[in-house]
Write a protein that holds these residues in place. Structure first.
Motif, PDB file in Angstrom:
ATOM      1  N   ARG A  61      56.301  44.221  41.832  1.00  0.00           N
ATOM      2  CA  ARG A  61      55.943  44.012  40.438  1.00  0.00           C
ATOM      3  C   ARG A  61      57.177  43.782  39.552  1.00  0.00           C
ATOM      4  NH1 ARG A  61      51.445  44.018  36.765  1.00  0.00           N
ATOM      5  NH2 ARG A  61      52.537  43.476  34.868  1.00  0.00           N
ATOM      6  N   ARG A  62      58.240  44.559  39.852  1.00  0.00           N
ATOM      7  CA  ARG A  62      59.404  44.442  38.985  1.00  0.00           C
ATOM      8  C   ARG A  62      60.023  43.045  39.077  1.00  0.00           C
ATOM      9  NH1 ARG A  62      63.450  48.256  42.542  1.00  0.00           N
ATOM     10  NH2 ARG A  62      63.834  46.721  44.159  1.00  0.00           N
ATOM     11  N   LYS A  69      58.340  40.366  39.743  1.00  0.00           N
ATOM     12  CA  LYS A  69      57.399  39.503  39.036  1.00  0.00           C
ATOM     13  C   LYS A  69      57.657  39.582  37.528  1.00  0.00           C
ATOM     14  CE  LYS A  69      52.383  39.231  38.577  1.00  0.00           C
ATOM     15  NZ  LYS A  69      51.155  39.867  39.029  1.00  0.00           N
ATOM     16  N   ASP A  70      57.831  40.808  37.051  1.00  0.00           N
ATOM     17  CA  ASP A  70      58.070  40.999  35.624  1.00  0.00           C
ATOM     18  C   ASP A  70      59.373  40.349  35.187  1.00  0.00           C
ATOM     19  OD1 ASP A  70      55.759  42.413  35.456  1.00  0.00           O
ATOM     20  OD2 ASP A  70      56.708  44.387  35.486  1.00  0.00           O
ATOM     21  N   SER A 130      64.122  38.709  42.381  1.00  0.00           N
ATOM     22  CA  SER A 130      63.422  37.851  41.439  1.00  0.00           C
ATOM     23  C   SER A 130      63.638  36.382  41.783  1.00  0.00           C
ATOM     24  CB  SER A 130      63.930  38.146  40.028  1.00  0.00           C
ATOM     25  OG  SER A 130      63.357  37.268  39.129  1.00  0.00           O
ATOM     26  N   MET A 157      52.443  37.465  31.267  1.00  0.00           N
ATOM     27  CA  MET A 157      53.151  38.308  30.304  1.00  0.00           C
ATOM     28  C   MET A 157      52.278  38.596  29.099  1.00  0.00           C
ATOM     29  SD  MET A 157      56.973  36.569  30.491  1.00  0.00           S
ATOM     30  CE  MET A 157      57.716  37.641  29.282  1.00  0.00           C
ATOM     31  N   GLN A 164      55.603  40.965  25.275  1.00  0.00           N
ATOM     32  CA  GLN A 164      56.702  40.588  26.186  1.00  0.00           C
ATOM     33  C   GLN A 164      57.226  39.197  25.861  1.00  0.00           C
ATOM     34  OE1 GLN A 164      54.423  41.290  29.799  1.00  0.00           O
ATOM     35  NE2 GLN A 164      55.820  42.935  30.415  1.00  0.00           N
TER      36      GLN A 164
END
Lengths: 250, 110
Positions: A109-110, A112-113, A152, A211, A215
């Motif tokens: 997830r991180r 992706k974020d 990422s 997002m 964000q």
């Protein structure tokens, strides 16, 4: 040694002659004939990305677009074999596809974020430094560990298709939701070209990167309220375009 | 496995100060070397090593396949792809082993 050509001598001769003729005549039929003749190159290059979660048919189509661009840009007088010229163009098209047009991610997830921020910072630093940035430079600017930037960047190549309405987010308005239910991804991709770059980016971040408006506001340096207004205005514009061009949804 | 190796290569290249564009090229090269060895190496075990040198990062993939089909047309595509992202690349093979290597150059900056 690795064999230098996958084509037989007769095929290569035909290709060279056809490319020389195309450079003079710009004949669309000949262009398509060459594309059909060389489609093996697009298919085989697309196979390089088969394990990244995208349907192979999609990859092949993207690669074929790269092949057409290569045919259009090829100059026979330079003396470079067509395959050597076309392969980087096809690879570039496939990379762009993963970077810009796919979004549903099988990664932590991180990562992706972080993906949107890393890509944006990469572009910003490329402009300011006038070279490709290092990973640590991106990490420093975003104040995140180098490992997360690496993850990422890898996530740029690790997507699969997913319906828009599977997206999460706590602040979606009814207009957001309606939009997601009505349109599928491919339709939206086509429509986004009708927007200005900033609005296009906001909608991409909202609907394809998943997002939140907040964000996005942080990402582009404005308020959440303003982002909400821009999304609403952009959606209205796209709906207008759809109602004027209903064929776009078929 | 390809993803694990790409991540490993990214980590090595990042620590060595490669740019993200260079790392993208390295990842393509890693996938390419692996693909060639997997598809034409009869399922034999594969050994992949990364070597950082003054001029770049070398990727060495070795397979212990009894018969490596070095004339397969797909390897020509492999060669073209590697040529587009690497400074140098090559294949050495004999009975019982195949070695594909590729080198992505690194331009040092400030």
């Amino acid at each position: 040694m690795i064999p230098e050509s996958a084509l037989g001598a007769a095929d290569e001769q035909w290709l060279n002659t056809a490319l020389e003729r195309l450079a003079v005549t710009h004949d669309p039929a000949l262009r398509m004939e060459i594309a059909a003749h060389e489609s093996w190159l697009a298919v085989r290059t697309a196979r390089r990305f088969w394990d990244r979660g995208e349907p192979f048919d999609d990859l092949t189509q993207v690669a074929q677009i790269g092949l057409l661009k290569a045919i259009d840009r090829f100059s026979p007088e330079r003396g470079v074999p067509f395959a050597a010229f076309a392969t980087p163009t096809i690879l570039g098209e496939l990379r762009r596809h993963f970077r810009d047009r796919t979004w549903s991610v099988h990664v932590p997830r991180r990562a992706k974020d972080l993906r949107g921020a890393v890509n944006a910072m990469r572009e910003e630093l490329t402009l300011t430094l006038e070279r490709s940035p290092r990973v640590d430079e991106i990490a420093d600017r975003l104040n995140v560990p180098v490992d997360q930037v690496i993850e990422s960047l890898e996530s740029n190549l690790a997507y699969r298709t997913q319906q828009l309405d599977a997206r999460g987010g706590s602040d979606r308005s009814s207009s957001d939701t309606d939009f997601e239910h009505v349109l599928d991804r491919e339709v939206v991709i086509g429509l986004l070209d009708h927007l200005r770059p900033r609005e296009r980016r906001i909608l991409t971040l909202r609907f394809f990167e998943g997002m939140s408006q907040e964000q996005i506001a942080q990402e582009i340096g404005t308020s959440q309220v303003h982002v909400g207004r821009l999304i609403a205005a952009s959606l209205a514009l796209l709906r207008d375009h759809l109602s004027e061009n209903p064929a776009a949804t078929s | 496995m390809s993803r694990v190796l790409r991540l490993a290569a990214s980590g090595v290249a990042s620590l060595a100060g490669f740019s993200v564009d260079e790392i993208e090229d390295i990842k393509v090269a890693v996938s390419e070397v692996l693909l060639a060895l997997v598809e034409h190496g009869e399922g034999a075990a594969i050994d992949v090593r990364f070597v950082v040198t003054e001029s770049g990062l070398e990727i060495h993939g070795r397979s212990a396949a009894e018969h490596f089909d070095a004339q397969h047309p797909d390897l020509a595509v492999c060669s073209t792809v590697l040529a587009s992202v690497c400074t140098e690349h090559g294949l050495e093979h004999q009975e019982g082993s195949a070695h594909i290597w590729a080198m992505v150059a690194h331009v040092a900056v400030g």
